[in-house]
Design a protein around this motif. Sequence first.
Motif, mmCIF file in Angstrom:
data_model
loop_
_atom_site.group_PDB
_atom_site.id
_atom_site.type_symbol
_atom_site.label_atom_id
_atom_site.label_comp_id
_atom_site.label_asym_id
_atom_site.label_seq_id
_atom_site.Cartn_x
_atom_site.Cartn_y
_atom_site.Cartn_z
ATOM 1 N N SER A 36 0.841 -1.200 0.000
ATOM 2 C CA SER A 36 0.000 0.000 0.000
ATOM 3 C C SER A 36 0.877 1.252 0.000
ATOM 4 N N CYS A 37 0.298 2.315 -0.485
ATOM 5 C CA CYS A 37 1.000 3.602 -0.494
ATOM 6 C C CYS A 37 1.450 3.965 0.919
ATOM 7 N N HIS A 38 0.594 3.744 1.876
ATOM 8 C CA HIS A 38 0.937 4.065 3.263
ATOM 9 C C HIS A 38 2.150 3.260 3.744
ATOM 10 N N PHE A 76 1.435 4.621 -7.687
ATOM 11 C CA PHE A 76 0.465 3.794 -6.979
ATOM 12 C C PHE A 76 -0.866 3.827 -7.721
ATOM 13 N N GLY A 77 -1.606 2.742 -7.650
ATOM 14 C CA GLY A 77 -2.959 2.733 -8.193
ATOM 15 C C GLY A 77 -3.814 3.721 -7.420
ATOM 16 N N ILE A 78 -4.895 4.155 -8.005
ATOM 17 C CA ILE A 78 -5.753 5.150 -7.368
ATOM 18 C C ILE A 78 -6.800 4.502 -6.465
ATOM 19 N N LEU A 79 -7.113 3.238 -6.707
ATOM 20 C CA LEU A 79 -8.201 2.581 -5.991
ATOM 21 C C LEU A 79 -7.703 1.721 -4.843
ATOM 22 N N GLU A 80 -8.615 1.375 -3.969
ATOM 23 C CA GLU A 80 -8.389 0.471 -2.834
ATOM 24 C C GLU A 80 -7.231 0.949 -1.961
ATOM 25 N N LYS A 171 -14.028 6.843 -10.698
ATOM 26 C CA LYS A 171 -13.716 6.543 -9.305
ATOM 27 C C LYS A 171 -12.512 7.373 -8.852
ATOM 28 N N GLY A 172 -11.534 7.517 -9.720
ATOM 29 C CA GLY A 172 -10.340 8.288 -9.400
ATOM 30 C C GLY A 172 -10.643 9.754 -9.134
ATOM 31 N N CYS A 179 -2.809 8.453 -0.486
ATOM 32 C CA CYS A 179 -1.997 7.654 0.414
ATOM 33 C C CYS A 179 -2.635 7.575 1.821
ATOM 34 N N PRO A 180 -3.830 6.980 1.888
ATOM 35 C CA PRO A 180 -4.542 6.903 3.166
ATOM 36 C C PRO A 180 -3.864 5.949 4.147
#
Length: 182
Positions: A36-38, A76-80, A171-172, A179-180
Amino acid sequence: MKHFCLVICILFYAHNSFGKNSYFPQELSNLQFGMSCHSVSTQRHMSSFEKEMNFRVSAIDSAPDSVEIAKITYYFGILEDQPLYSVSIQYQPDVNVEQIAVDLFGVKGEEEMWILESAQPYAIRAWVFTENPVVENANNLVITAAVPSTGEWYEHQKIESEEVFSEMFEKGKNISVLCPKH
């Protein structure tokens, strides 16, 4: 004793050949595609996050752990969970980026890029570029993976449906937290 040595050799070979999870230079060996981005942001020196074209998030590592590396851009992907799916490593102008890639991936075949075998459930590719009108002082190694729900995955799956891309872009548009923390 012979059998014990044989088993150790097989396990060592299997671990190094089939279990390879990192396709990155040593300085980035703690990264894995799909993180994940985080998770990535807690390990690296990432500056501002930017949403690009409503389908990805990018971030710059402005303090890489190597004097050979000028900067690193993560995508990073925008979703999930906003998974890591691409890394562009810009080396200093005097570094032979092609040799670094050969040391990491071996000699490439007929392709313009390396198509890498993966223990991951997605395809991994890499290429170098030293000339690019958009990137100043281009001397880059790009490593990318077709992680599900990212633009790279859609491209790799040859999903060219306008409806699929439109849905992802819509969605984006609604993503406001880049980066939640999960």
